[in-house]
Scaffold this motif. Structure first.
Motif, PDB file in Angstrom:
ATOM      1  N   GLY A 177       0.969  -1.168   0.002  1.00 34.24           N
ATOM      2  CA  GLY A 177      -0.074  -0.202   0.081  1.00 34.24           C
ATOM      3  C   GLY A 177       0.957   1.278  -0.110  1.00 34.24           C
ATOM      4  N   CYS A 178       0.180   2.439  -0.180  1.00 34.14           N
ATOM      5  CA  CYS A 178       0.889   3.898  -0.217  1.00 34.14           C
ATOM      6  C   CYS A 178       1.083   4.231   1.097  1.00 34.14           C
ATOM      7  CB  CYS A 178      -0.047   4.642  -0.917  1.00 34.14           C
ATOM      8  SG  CYS A 178      -0.204   4.136  -2.792  1.00 34.14           S
ATOM      9  N   ARG A 179       2.030   5.300   1.444  1.00 33.50           N
ATOM     10  CA  ARG A 179       2.125   5.858   2.559  1.00 33.50           C
ATOM     11  C   ARG A 179       0.706   6.569   3.129  1.00 33.50           C
ATOM     12  NH1 ARG A 179       7.020   9.338   0.396  1.00 33.50           N
ATOM     13  NH2 ARG A 179       5.943   8.876  -1.515  1.00 33.50           N
ATOM     14  N   ASP A 180       0.061   7.138   2.104  1.00 29.38           N
ATOM     15  CA  ASP A 180      -1.364   7.819   2.210  1.00 29.38           C
ATOM     16  C   ASP A 180      -2.273   6.553   1.427  1.00 29.38           C
ATOM     17  OD1 ASP A 180      -3.302   9.165   2.219  1.00 29.38           O
ATOM     18  OD2 ASP A 180      -2.439  10.747   1.218  1.00 29.38           O
ATOM     19  N   GLY A 181      -2.859   5.987   2.325  1.00 29.63           N
ATOM     20  CA  GLY A 181      -3.794   4.833   1.947  1.00 29.63           C
ATOM     21  C   GLY A 181      -5.309   5.372   1.409  1.00 29.63           C
ATOM     22  N   ARG A 182      -5.446   6.783   1.370  1.00 24.49           N
ATOM     23  CA  ARG A 182      -6.853   7.198   1.021  1.00 24.49           C
ATOM     24  C   ARG A 182      -7.369   6.716  -0.122  1.00 24.49           C
ATOM     25  NH1 ARG A 182      -6.463  13.462   2.174  1.00 24.49           N
ATOM     26  NH2 ARG A 182      -4.307  12.934   1.510  1.00 24.49           N
TER      27      ARG A 182
END
Length: 249
Positions: A67-72
């Motif tokens: 996943g991303c550092r920002d999972g929004r």
């Protein structure tokens, strides 16, 4: 017939300015600045994209994503058409069979889905496509200035800027080679099922129209027929998302 409808742009995407006439480079976005990520393959499917953003394993996929550092989730997702061609080549480590690539100089147009993300999220998705993890921000200055930035020889290391949408850059990534140079390879049913679900959801296509489009893409053409793929995509046809054959008839 629906299958023969002419291709028309759904949203206006402007090509980047000629770099020889552009006096200065656009300001590269910061990590939290918004950009459009134009997905032309399996990431048109929002459930598949969610694995890149929040982490997880896609249905029938062989890899768990950090996943991303920002999972929004995306702030918005809209249907677009990209100038150029979709094709299938090489061997996917996640799905088996050919992988989707995009040649911006190829003939025709490619239906896609633009997701409104941050530049940091876009960087982390590119990193995961290459088998790595999140954490390094891409330098987007060159691709914004010239429209193309080959950051390495890897499969998805070439960044493309297709222009702007609502004043924000529209970015994607692909291989450094052209369609004419590609090692074409037929995709598997489970991969095509994921792409088709994205096309149907984003563009409102029927299963048959998605089948016609996908089976005429280089790499799939001659290995899949409209009939065999339509059967594999139909939810109650007995086709399986984990089918490993190419569907040759």
């Amino acid at each position: 017939m629906e299958d023969s409808l002419p291709i028309r742009p759904i949203l206006p995407i402007r090509r980047p300015a000629d770099p020889t006439t552009a006096p200065t480079a656009p300001t590269a976005p910061g990590r939290d600045d918004p950009v459009w990520y134009a997905a032309y393959g399996s990431n048109m499917n929002t459930e598949r994209l969610a694995c890149y953003l929040g982490g997880g394993r896609p249905a029938d996929g062989a890899r768990e994503y950090p996943g991303c550092r920002d999972g929004r989730p995306p702030g918005q997702s809209v249907p677009v058409r990209l100038p150029g061609s979709l094709y299938f080549a090489l061997e996917s480590r996640v799905w088996g069979g050919g992988m989707a690539f995009y040649d911006p100089q190829g003939p025709g147009t490619a239906p896609a889905r633009a997701h409104l993300l941050t530049a940091g999220q876009f960087s982390d998705i590119v990193a995961q496509e290459m088998g790595g993890g999140p954490g390094t921000d891409l330098d987007l200055g060159t691709v914004l200035r010239t429209g193309l930035d080959r950051q390495g020889p890897g499969r998805y290391r070439t960044l493309v800027c297709l222009g702007t949408l609502g004043g924000l850059p529209v970015l994607t990534f692909t291989a450094p080679w052209t369609l004419a140079e590609a090692e074409l390879n037929a995709p598997r049913a489970r991969y095509l099922r994921t792409i088709a679900a994205g096309l149907i959801d984003a563009h409102g296509w029927s299963t048959r129209r998605a089948s016609v489009y996908l089976t005429t893409r280089p790499g799939a053409a001659g290995h899949w027929t409209v009939r065999s793929l339509h059967a594999a995509l139909a939810p109650h046809s007995g086709g399986s998302a984990s089918t490993t054959g190419s569907g040759r008839s």
